[in-house]
Design a protein around this motif. Structure first.
Motif, PDB file in Angstrom:
ATOM      1  N   ARG A   1     -36.933  41.512  40.319  1.00  0.00           N
ATOM      2  CA  ARG A   1     -36.185  42.657  39.793  1.00  0.00           C
ATOM      3  C   ARG A   1     -37.122  43.638  39.112  1.00  0.00           C
ATOM      4  O   ARG A   1     -36.945  44.850  39.204  1.00  0.00           O
ATOM      5  CB  ARG A   1     -35.154  42.207  38.775  1.00  0.00           C
ATOM      6  CG  ARG A   1     -34.054  41.437  39.377  1.00  0.00           C
ATOM      7  CD  ARG A   1     -32.723  42.015  39.007  1.00  0.00           C
ATOM      8  NE  ARG A   1     -31.733  41.367  39.820  1.00  0.00           N
ATOM      9  CZ  ARG A   1     -30.556  41.853  40.100  1.00  0.00           C
ATOM     10  NH1 ARG A   1     -30.209  42.996  39.610  1.00  0.00           N
ATOM     11  NH2 ARG A   1     -29.740  41.197  40.840  1.00  0.00           N
ATOM     12  N   LEU A   2     -38.101  43.084  38.397  1.00  0.00           N
ATOM     13  CA  LEU A   2     -39.066  43.971  37.764  1.00  0.00           C
ATOM     14  C   LEU A   2     -39.733  44.825  38.827  1.00  0.00           C
ATOM     15  O   LEU A   2     -39.965  46.023  38.635  1.00  0.00           O
ATOM     16  CB  LEU A   2     -40.144  43.160  37.035  1.00  0.00           C
ATOM     17  CG  LEU A   2     -39.824  42.718  35.623  1.00  0.00           C
ATOM     18  CD1 LEU A   2     -41.007  41.961  35.050  1.00  0.00           C
ATOM     19  CD2 LEU A   2     -39.518  43.912  34.750  1.00  0.00           C
TER      20      LEU A   2
ATOM     21  N   ALA B   1     -38.404  45.661  41.604  1.00  0.00           N
ATOM     22  CA  ALA B   1     -37.419  46.637  42.073  1.00  0.00           C
ATOM     23  C   ALA B   1     -37.313  47.808  41.109  1.00  0.00           C
ATOM     24  O   ALA B   1     -37.146  48.955  41.520  1.00  0.00           O
ATOM     25  CB  ALA B   1     -36.057  45.971  42.244  1.00  0.00           C
ATOM     26  N   ILE B   2     -37.411  47.526  39.820  1.00  0.00           N
ATOM     27  CA  ILE B   2     -37.348  48.600  38.825  1.00  0.00           C
ATOM     28  C   ILE B   2     -38.519  49.553  39.025  1.00  0.00           C
ATOM     29  O   ILE B   2     -38.360  50.778  39.065  1.00  0.00           O
ATOM     30  CB  ILE B   2     -37.390  48.022  37.395  1.00  0.00           C
ATOM     31  CG1 ILE B   2     -36.098  47.269  37.109  1.00  0.00           C
ATOM     32  CG2 ILE B   2     -37.583  49.128  36.372  1.00  0.00           C
ATOM     33  CD1 ILE B   2     -36.127  46.496  35.822  1.00  0.00           C
TER      34      ILE B   2
ATOM     35  N   HIS C   1     -40.260  49.975  41.628  1.00  0.00           N
ATOM     36  CA  HIS C   1     -40.098  50.624  42.926  1.00  0.00           C
ATOM     37  C   HIS C   1     -39.138  51.811  42.837  1.00  0.00           C
ATOM     38  O   HIS C   1     -39.397  52.879  43.394  1.00  0.00           O
ATOM     39  CB  HIS C   1     -39.569  49.572  43.898  1.00  0.00           C
ATOM     40  CG  HIS C   1     -39.608  49.996  45.317  1.00  0.00           C
ATOM     41  ND1 HIS C   1     -40.753  50.418  45.948  1.00  0.00           N
ATOM     42  CD2 HIS C   1     -38.641  50.066  46.245  1.00  0.00           C
ATOM     43  CE1 HIS C   1     -40.485  50.718  47.188  1.00  0.00           C
ATOM     44  NE2 HIS C   1     -39.210  50.516  47.408  1.00  0.00           N
ATOM     45  N   THR C   2     -38.035  51.611  42.089  1.00  0.00           N
ATOM     46  CA  THR C   2     -37.062  52.696  41.925  1.00  0.00           C
ATOM     47  C   THR C   2     -37.710  53.902  41.277  1.00  0.00           C
ATOM     48  O   THR C   2     -37.558  55.037  41.733  1.00  0.00           O
ATOM     49  CB  THR C   2     -35.886  52.232  41.047  1.00  0.00           C
ATOM     50  OG1 THR C   2     -35.242  51.143  41.677  1.00  0.00           O
ATOM     51  CG2 THR C   2     -34.896  53.351  40.823  1.00  0.00           C
ATOM     52  N   TYR C   3     -38.429  53.665  40.183  1.00  0.00           N
ATOM     53  CA  TYR C   3     -39.065  54.786  39.502  1.00  0.00           C
ATOM     54  C   TYR C   3     -40.111  55.451  40.395  1.00  0.00           C
ATOM     55  O   TYR C   3     -40.194  56.674  40.468  1.00  0.00           O
ATOM     56  CB  TYR C   3     -39.725  54.317  38.210  1.00  0.00           C
ATOM     57  CG  TYR C   3     -38.762  54.127  37.073  1.00  0.00           C
ATOM     58  CD1 TYR C   3     -38.619  52.896  36.455  1.00  0.00           C
ATOM     59  CD2 TYR C   3     -37.993  55.189  36.609  1.00  0.00           C
ATOM     60  CE1 TYR C   3     -37.739  52.725  35.408  1.00  0.00           C
ATOM     61  CE2 TYR C   3     -37.109  55.021  35.559  1.00  0.00           C
ATOM     62  CZ  TYR C   3     -36.993  53.786  34.965  1.00  0.00           C
ATOM     63  OH  TYR C   3     -36.126  53.611  33.933  1.00  0.00           O
TER      64      TYR C   3
ATOM     65  N   GLN D   1     -40.210  55.611  43.625  1.00  0.00           N
ATOM     66  CA  GLN D   1     -39.574  56.407  44.668  1.00  0.00           C
ATOM     67  C   GLN D   1     -39.002  57.695  44.102  1.00  0.00           C
ATOM     68  O   GLN D   1     -39.085  58.749  44.732  1.00  0.00           O
ATOM     69  CB  GLN D   1     -38.448  55.611  45.318  1.00  0.00           C
ATOM     70  CG  GLN D   1     -38.954  54.530  46.233  1.00  0.00           C
ATOM     71  CD  GLN D   1     -37.808  53.836  46.911  1.00  0.00           C
ATOM     72  OE1 GLN D   1     -36.758  53.622  46.323  1.00  0.00           O
ATOM     73  NE2 GLN D   1     -38.002  53.501  48.159  1.00  0.00           N
ATOM     74  N   THR D   2     -38.403  57.601  42.910  1.00  0.00           N
ATOM     75  CA  THR D   2     -37.824  58.804  42.303  1.00  0.00           C
ATOM     76  C   THR D   2     -38.913  59.835  42.045  1.00  0.00           C
ATOM     77  O   THR D   2     -38.740  61.023  42.321  1.00  0.00           O
ATOM     78  CB  THR D   2     -37.146  58.452  40.975  1.00  0.00           C
ATOM     79  OG1 THR D   2     -36.206  57.418  41.196  1.00  0.00           O
ATOM     80  CG2 THR D   2     -36.454  59.656  40.376  1.00  0.00           C
TER      81      THR D   2
ATOM     82  N   ALA E   1     -40.041  61.345  45.318  1.00  0.00           N
ATOM     83  CA  ALA E   1     -39.042  62.261  45.877  1.00  0.00           C
ATOM     84  C   ALA E   1     -39.049  63.579  45.115  1.00  0.00           C
ATOM     85  O   ALA E   1     -39.072  64.664  45.702  1.00  0.00           O
ATOM     86  CB  ALA E   1     -37.659  61.622  45.827  1.00  0.00           C
ATOM     87  N   LEU E   2     -39.055  63.492  43.793  1.00  0.00           N
ATOM     88  CA  LEU E   2     -39.066  64.702  42.985  1.00  0.00           C
ATOM     89  C   LEU E   2     -40.322  65.522  43.232  1.00  0.00           C
ATOM     90  O   LEU E   2     -40.288  66.752  43.202  1.00  0.00           O
ATOM     91  CB  LEU E   2     -39.014  64.341  41.501  1.00  0.00           C
ATOM     92  CG  LEU E   2     -37.656  64.431  40.831  1.00  0.00           C
ATOM     93  CD1 LEU E   2     -37.828  64.158  39.359  1.00  0.00           C
ATOM     94  CD2 LEU E   2     -37.025  65.792  41.048  1.00  0.00           C
TER      95      LEU E   2
ATOM     96  N   THR F   1     -35.993  61.060  29.922  1.00  0.00           N
ATOM     97  CA  THR F   1     -35.876  59.602  29.882  1.00  0.00           C
ATOM     98  C   THR F   1     -37.109  58.986  29.241  1.00  0.00           C
ATOM     99  O   THR F   1     -38.190  59.560  29.280  1.00  0.00           O
ATOM    100  CB  THR F   1     -35.778  59.012  31.295  1.00  0.00           C
ATOM    101  OG1 THR F   1     -36.969  59.353  31.996  1.00  0.00           O
ATOM    102  CG2 THR F   1     -34.583  59.546  32.036  1.00  0.00           C
TER     103      THR F   1
ATOM    104  N   LEU G   1     -40.369  58.464  31.498  1.00  0.00           N
ATOM    105  CA  LEU G   1     -41.248  59.579  31.845  1.00  0.00           C
ATOM    106  C   LEU G   1     -41.679  60.389  30.631  1.00  0.00           C
ATOM    107  O   LEU G   1     -42.419  61.362  30.782  1.00  0.00           O
ATOM    108  CB  LEU G   1     -40.547  60.518  32.828  1.00  0.00           C
ATOM    109  CG  LEU G   1     -40.164  59.905  34.169  1.00  0.00           C
ATOM    110  CD1 LEU G   1     -39.554  60.973  35.052  1.00  0.00           C
ATOM    111  CD2 LEU G   1     -41.378  59.318  34.843  1.00  0.00           C
TER     112      LEU G   1
END
Lengths: 454, 361
Positions: free
Chosen positions: B185-186, B188-189, B191-193, B195-196, B199-200, B279, B282
């Motif tokens: 999960r860590l 995945a966390i 990875h989410t950031y 990717q965000t 993308a941005l 957030t 960041l």
């Protein structure tokens, strides 16, 4: 903790406490006294597990104390003492320091009562098992399952009752909110049964081994919570970017999410789908980040070039969303192609979410003042939606939205806007038509009465 | 060992305590450790205890500097490392061979010496980050070790009691599986950031405000320069994020034709920083981005050093990429242009680091 309906919460806490005390008195007469050493050790471990719990949502926590309960059930079964597990739960509930600073008698009484009752029932469920069964591992595993389930059910019922009373939400709502975490503790319950057995074999030295799963459990629950927060943070970043660029667009995204959820709950979508719907609604316009501000807020018609530039935002929304795994499923809602309702004989297989977002989007666009048009009244907006249901908009979504808003008795649109912007040149009342982009397009382009540049 | 010899050795320990060496990573190590090892190898328990305790107490008094509490702390630390060394040596020699075979003796001495250093490392880590911080940094390792202990006890019990054979392994593997689950999960966390952020960072390019690939190149160059300057991995990560997102501000401003002037770097940086500070994750990168336009001396005077330095690194990397547009043949010309600007615009250290990075290719 500020409680909105003090009386009901007080009642529940006192009732739970009294029930536990009464049960305790009965049990003390009927069963043997537990020996002190395991009582204190397991009680301390329970308190430690609670202390290493993780907060989930507003008011509840999840911890590995379930493991200690099951261990206590097994340990005290050997002594034929039902009072043992009850007292372990009571000690664990009472010795939770954060409830002393500041002193909150309600939480203390509730936790003591809840843990004592749940442990007692688990012990009862386990007591019907003949003692010899506990020597063979698979048998022990199987017979301890009812005990664990009983403990969990009582805990869930009591906690749901007190949380829903204290937050004012429905029982079902509170249950659903905490549901994802219920199953997480079961593996540790299984472990607890065998930790109890280990304690019976090697004594107090096993206490050291208890600490390991408690800490690992904390890490596991924490990362579960953190992942959800990471998703929320991602969305907040994207909305903040939109907000920094153009305040209306960000507010619009949040209102579309609200209306979409109204439709979603009218249509009885599952909580998982409603969550995806909320994401889809919040993120459907994220591509507007690349549209120049002066075009977003242009008072009059767009030229063909400008229109092309604006329409690019849909492609950008899809690009951005597909690059983020947890948002990729909601990318289709960002494209007007998917949102376009085309009456087909059987659309049961198609996801309805893009249609929901499209309806919510159009409704908010119509009921907000924009640079090119003042807000329409709610009635006009409803009429417009109905007029195009079956052509532009999915009829079930339209009906659901209208029903939901009327049932809540809410009002939107002209006369009810709470944060209408002040424009340098006041927008005309009507004239550029009903739903945003539809009447701003150059004549050559076919009409699309969706939210568009709204 | 005779009393006289022990007294001499004790004096050696005291002398060793007064001479220290500082390791590159930070912990200060006394020269007394090897002398303590000698005592561990040659003395029995009472002799060892008396010698080491007496010597360390004397050393605590005789130390050149340090408050009372610091001396007491050091005393405790030294006694702990001596005890650890002795225990490891004894266990190694007795357990491994029930005697004194050469391999066992030498091997145990090595391990005992390592134990002394390990104690110093652990104490230094705890002083730097607190117990919680250390546990968190070593969470994966601790989880694996402790899960192994649990599973082994589950299988074989302790002292022939409590073993459950293979069932024990299965049942007691719950914490291990939970560990695997939580660390994935860590991942995945993270990875989410990631990717965000990617993308941005693509958004300004999709909008045509910025040349394709610019953000990615600036990010890579900034990290290389930052590493050259010795920024730690947290600061490097913040610089990387700020570099990827440093053109976000462009999305918020009106077109240059509408504004009537080119975009002001201050506005762009500030607009971007505002978004990033929304957030926790960041926020630090937002600080780096906010300092980017500052003239370098002012930045380093006024602000928290790592984020200010990060901002200057970002400024240089971004300017360099704008001059070269990814074309390496323009490197020399770009460097000259950067050097020939006014002295207060680009930080000299950063420019030097850039040259080192480019020289390495």
């Amino acid at each position: 903790m500020s409680v909105r309906r003090p009386n009901r919460v007080d009642l529940i806490c006192v009732a739970v406490g009294l029930a536990a005390v009464t049960a305790g008195v009965f049990v003390a007469r009927a069963s043997a006294m537990p020996s002190v050493a395991p009582l204190l050790l397991l009680g301390a471990l329970f308190a430690f597990a609670e202390h290493e719990g993780v907060v989930v949502g507003d008011r509840t926590g999840i911890s590995a104390s379930f493991m200690v309960t099951m261990a206590a059930v097994v340990v005290f079964r050997a002594e034929h003492s039902l009072l043992g597990p009850m007292l372990v739960g009571a000690i664990g509930g009472a010795a939770y320091l954060p409830h002393f600073r500041p002193f909150d008698w309600r939480k203390l009484v509730f936790n003591v009562g809840n843990y004592a009752l749940a442990s007692l029932c688990a012990a009862l469920a386990f007591a019907v098992v003949p003692h010899s069964a506990s020597s063979f591992v698979p048998t022990l595993l199987v017979v301890s399952i009812p005990s664990a389930v009983v403990n969990s059910v009582i805990d869930v019922v009591l906690v749901t009752a007190v949380v829903s009373a204290s937050t004012g939400s429905s029982l079902r709502g509170s249950f659903r909110e905490m549901a994802p975490t219920y199953l997480h503790v079961y593996p540790f319950a299984v472990l607890g049964v065998f930790m109890g057995r280990l304690y019976l074999e090697i004594g107090a030295a096993s206490v050291l081994l208890f600490i390991v799963p408690i800490l690992i459990a904390r890490h596991t629950f924490q990362t579960y919570v953190d992942l959800k927060q990471a998703h929320e943070a991602t969305i907040r970043i994207l909305i903040r970017a939109l907000e920094a660029k153009d305040a209306y667009t960000a507010g619009h995204a949040e209102r579309v999410a609200k209306f979409a959820l109204y439709i979603g709950s009218e249509l009885n979508l599952s909580p998982a789908r409603q969550e995806r719907l909320r994401l889809a609604a919040l993120m459907h316009d994220v591509g507007k980040l690349i549209v120049p501000n002066h075009l977003l807020n242009k008072p009059g018609r767009l030229t063909a070039d400008e229109y092309a530039r604006v329409r690019r935002h849909e492609h950008v929304s899809m690009e951005l969303l597909t690059r983020i795994d947890f948002l990729a499923p909601v990318a289709p809602s960002a494209s007007s192609e998917h949102a376009q309702f085309r009456p087909v004989s059987d659309d049961r297989g198609q996801p309805i979410e893009p249609h929901i977002v499209a309806v919510a989007d159009a409704f908010d666009a119509m009921t907000s003042t924009r640079s090119y048009r003042r807000a329409l009244t709610q009635q006009v907006a409803f009429d417009e939606l109905r007029k195009n249901a079956g052509r532009q908009f999915h009829p079930r979504c339209v009906d659901a939205l209208i029903t939901a808003i009327e049932r809540r008795g809410e009002h939107y649109g002209a006369g009810y806007e709470d944060d209408a912007e002040d424009w340098a040149t006041p927008p005309p009342d009507a004239g550029t038509g009903s739903a945003g982009l539809g009447d701003l397009m150059p004549e050559s382009v076919p009409r699309v009465a969706s939210g568009g540049v709204a | 060992m005779s009393v006289g010899a022990l007294a001499l050795v004790a004096a050696g320990i005291v002398a060793g305590e007064l001479l220290e060496i500082r390791s590159e990573r930070g912990p200060v190590l006394p020269l007394s450790h090897p002398v303590v090892l000698v005592v561990a190898a040659t003395a029995n328990v009472p002799q060892f205890t008396v010698t080491v305790v007496a010597a360390q107490v004397v050393a605590a008094f005789v130390r050149r500097s340090g408050t009372v509490s610091r001396r007491a702390e050091l005393l405790g630390q030294r006694l702990l490392s001596a005890a650890a060394a002795y225990a490891v040596y004894r266990v190694g020699v007795d357990v491994a061979s029930h005697g004194h075979t050469r391999w066992a003796v030498i091997g145990s001495l090595v391990l005992a010496g390592v134990a002394q250093v390990a104690v110093d490392e652990a104490v230094a880590a705890i002083r730097a980050r607190g117990v919680d911080g250390v546990l968190r940094a070593w969470a994966a390792e601790l989880a694996l070790v402790t899960s192994g202990v649990l599973m082994a006890v589950g299988a074989d019990g302790v002292g022939h009691r409590g073993g459950m054979g293979l069932w024990g392994v299965v049942v007691f593997s719950v914490p291990l599986l939970a560990t695997w689950y939580s660390f994935s999960r860590l991942g995945a966390i993270r990875h989410t950031y990631d990717q965000t952020i990617r993308a941005l960072s693509l958004a300004p390019e999709l909008g045509g405000f910025v040349r394709p690939g610019h953000a990615e190149r600036v990010a890579r160059l900034s990290v290389a320069i930052g590493r050259e300057l010795g920024l730690d991995h947290v600061a490097l990560r913040n610089v990387e994020i700020a570099a990827r997102l440093h053109h976000l501000g462009h999305l918020c401003l009106d077109d240059p034709e509408v504004l009537g002037r080119p975009a002001d770097p201050w506005e762009v940086a500030e607009a971007g920083a505002v978004i990033l500070r929304a957030t926790d994750y960041l926020a630090a990168a937002g600080d780096v981005l906010a300092t980017e336009p500052l003239r370098h001396r002012r930045a380093l005077d006024v602000l928290d050093e790592p984020s200010a330095l990060g901002g200057q690194v970002l400024k240089v990397a971004s300017a360099y990429d704008e001059l070269t547009a990814g074309d390496e043949s323009r490197a020399r010309g770009a460097l000259e242009a950067l050097h020939s600007g006014p002295g207060y615009v680009y930080d000299g250290r950063v420019l030097d680091a850039l040259e080192c990075v480019l020289a390495r290719g």
